[in-house]
Design a protein around this motif. Structure first.
Motif, short mmCIF file in Angstrom:
data_model
loop_
_atom_site.label_atom_id
_atom_site.label_comp_id
_atom_site.label_asym_id
_atom_site.label_seq_id
_atom_site.Cartn_x
_atom_site.Cartn_y
_atom_site.Cartn_z
N GLU A 175 -8.58 13.59 -9.10
CA GLU A 175 -7.29 12.74 -8.60
C GLU A 175 -7.53 11.50 -8.59
O GLU A 175 -8.66 10.98 -8.13
N PRO A 176 -6.52 10.32 -9.04
CA PRO A 176 -6.82 9.07 -8.71
C PRO A 176 -6.78 8.99 -7.05
O PRO A 176 -5.97 9.38 -6.22
N THR A 177 -7.89 8.08 -6.68
CA THR A 177 -8.22 8.19 -5.50
C THR A 177 -8.30 6.73 -4.85
O THR A 177 -8.69 5.97 -5.38
N ILE A 178 -7.50 6.75 -3.60
CA ILE A 178 -7.63 5.21 -2.82
C ILE A 178 -8.29 5.23 -1.48
O ILE A 178 -7.51 6.26 -0.88
N GLU A 184 -17.24 11.90 -1.03
CA GLU A 184 -17.56 12.58 0.34
C GLU A 184 -18.39 11.24 1.14
O GLU A 184 -18.29 11.23 2.39
N GLU A 185 -19.14 10.37 0.66
CA GLU A 185 -19.81 9.35 1.37
C GLU A 185 -18.71 8.13 1.81
O GLU A 185 -19.22 7.82 2.87
N GLY A 186 -17.88 8.10 1.03
CA GLY A 186 -16.83 7.15 1.57
C GLY A 186 -16.15 7.58 2.80
O GLY A 186 -15.94 6.84 3.61
N GLN A 187 -15.80 8.73 2.83
CA GLN A 187 -15.06 9.42 4.21
C GLN A 187 -16.22 9.37 5.35
O GLN A 187 -15.65 8.88 6.47
N LYS A 188 -17.37 9.77 5.04
CA LYS A 188 -18.39 9.59 5.89
C LYS A 188 -18.57 8.36 6.37
O LYS A 188 -19.03 7.87 7.56
N GLY A 189 -18.52 7.42 5.28
CA GLY A 189 -18.46 5.88 5.74
C GLY A 189 -17.67 5.10 6.47
O GLY A 189 -17.83 3.88 6.65
N GLY A 190 -16.78 5.85 6.85
CA GLY A 190 -15.63 4.98 7.63
C GLY A 190 -14.36 4.81 6.65
O GLY A 190 -13.35 4.11 7.21
N GLY A 191 -14.31 5.19 5.65
CA GLY A 191 -13.11 4.73 4.78
C GLY A 191 -12.17 5.80 5.05
O GLY A 191 -12.54 6.90 5.19
N LYS A 192 -10.83 5.18 4.89
CA LYS A 192 -9.80 6.07 5.24
C LYS A 192 -9.22 6.44 3.95
O LYS A 192 -8.63 5.62 3.13
N LEU A 193 -9.21 7.59 3.73
CA LEU A 193 -8.71 8.23 2.35
C LEU A 193 -7.13 8.32 2.37
O LEU A 193 -6.56 8.90 3.15
N LEU A 194 -6.53 7.55 1.47
CA LEU A 194 -5.24 7.36 1.45
C LEU A 194 -4.39 8.30 0.45
O LEU A 194 -3.26 8.80 0.67
N VAL A 244 0.74 -1.37 0.14
CA VAL A 244 0.01 0.02 -0.15
C VAL A 244 0.75 1.30 -0.12
O VAL A 244 0.40 2.21 -0.80
N ASP A 245 2.05 1.21 0.76
CA ASP A 245 2.90 2.38 0.60
C ASP A 245 3.27 2.79 -0.58
O ASP A 245 3.57 3.63 -1.10
N LYS A 246 3.90 1.65 -1.29
CA LYS A 246 4.38 1.86 -2.81
C LYS A 246 3.40 2.15 -3.63
O LYS A 246 3.63 3.11 -4.42
N TYR A 247 2.32 1.54 -3.45
CA TYR A 247 1.12 1.86 -4.34
C TYR A 247 0.41 3.20 -4.31
O TYR A 247 0.38 3.65 -5.33
N VAL A 248 0.40 3.78 -3.25
CA VAL A 248 -0.02 5.18 -2.91
C VAL A 248 1.07 6.23 -3.52
O VAL A 248 0.83 7.11 -4.30
N LYS A 249 2.17 5.86 -3.48
CA LYS A 249 3.48 6.91 -4.02
C LYS A 249 3.20 6.85 -5.58
O LYS A 249 3.58 7.81 -6.26
#
Length: 205
Positions: free
Chosen positions: A85-88, A61-71, A22-27
């Protein structure tokens, strides 16, 4: 690009490699060039219109409210065009709205897994089944997953590859029938059944 019908919207990563991956993926996502899709260096293009851009922003927005952690990602790029933006998201709940509904935009949910049966069940626990991908070295593991995943196309150690001679289409709510190959011809044909006795039984006798 900005949108793709077979985009991998859910990514299941084994716990043994999860943190490093995940660290490499996000970068890697953060390094993507966003811009003109006709530029050979562009990795990520625009959405088709403002309505689609608005839809994606609402899902984020709903993903953040629903407990998802925006990486990474989660925002519009500039004020011209329909770039996002590409969003994970790091997600715990497979039933989350952003994991179950078709966003049709650059938004991906990443899950951690350790049990093979459970991750297959999670992958199949979705109303759609257009395409999937498997990244693995063990051929027995690959063969088992390919058989069990309910998707019309399964790529192995590659993704988003197409050929005119290979059928393309989905399971479940991802459509009926197939495009490409001889299977596509069935949509343009109609079957007729004819019954005729082999004996000489002329109708006028």
């Amino acid at each position: 690009m900005g949108q793709c019908c077979a985009a991998g919207t859910r990514l299941y990563v084994h716990e043994d490699i999860y943190d490093e991956f995940v660290d490499k993926y996000v970068k890697a996502f953060k390094a993507w060039k966003i811009g003109d899709p006709f530029d050979k260096d562009t990795k990520h293009g625009p959405q088709i219109n403002q309505n689609q851009l608005n839809k994606i922003m609402k899902y984020v927005e709903e993903g953040q409210k629903g407990g998802g952690k925006l990486l990474c990602g989660g925002k519009r790029v500039g004020d011209k065009g329909f770039y996002f933006e590409p969003t994970i998201f790091e997600v715990q709940d497979n039933d989350a709205k952003i994991a179950q509904e078709e966003i049709f935009g650059p938004v991906q949910c990443v899950f951690k897994w350790k049990d093979m049966d459970k991750v297959v069940a999670a992958a199949n626990d979705n109303p759609y089944g257009l395409a999937a991908g498997v990244l693995a070295k063990d051929q027995k593991v690959i063969d088992g997953l390919v058989r069990r995943i309910k998707a019309g196309t399964v790529w192995v150690n590659t993704y988003n590859v197409y050929d005119a001679g290979v059928p393309f289409g989905g399971y479940k709510d991802s459509g009926i029938g197939r495009e490409k190959s001889q299977y596509a011809l069935r949509a343009y044909t109609q079957v007729k059944a004819v019954y005729q006795p082999l004996e000489d039984t002329a109708a006028w006798r």
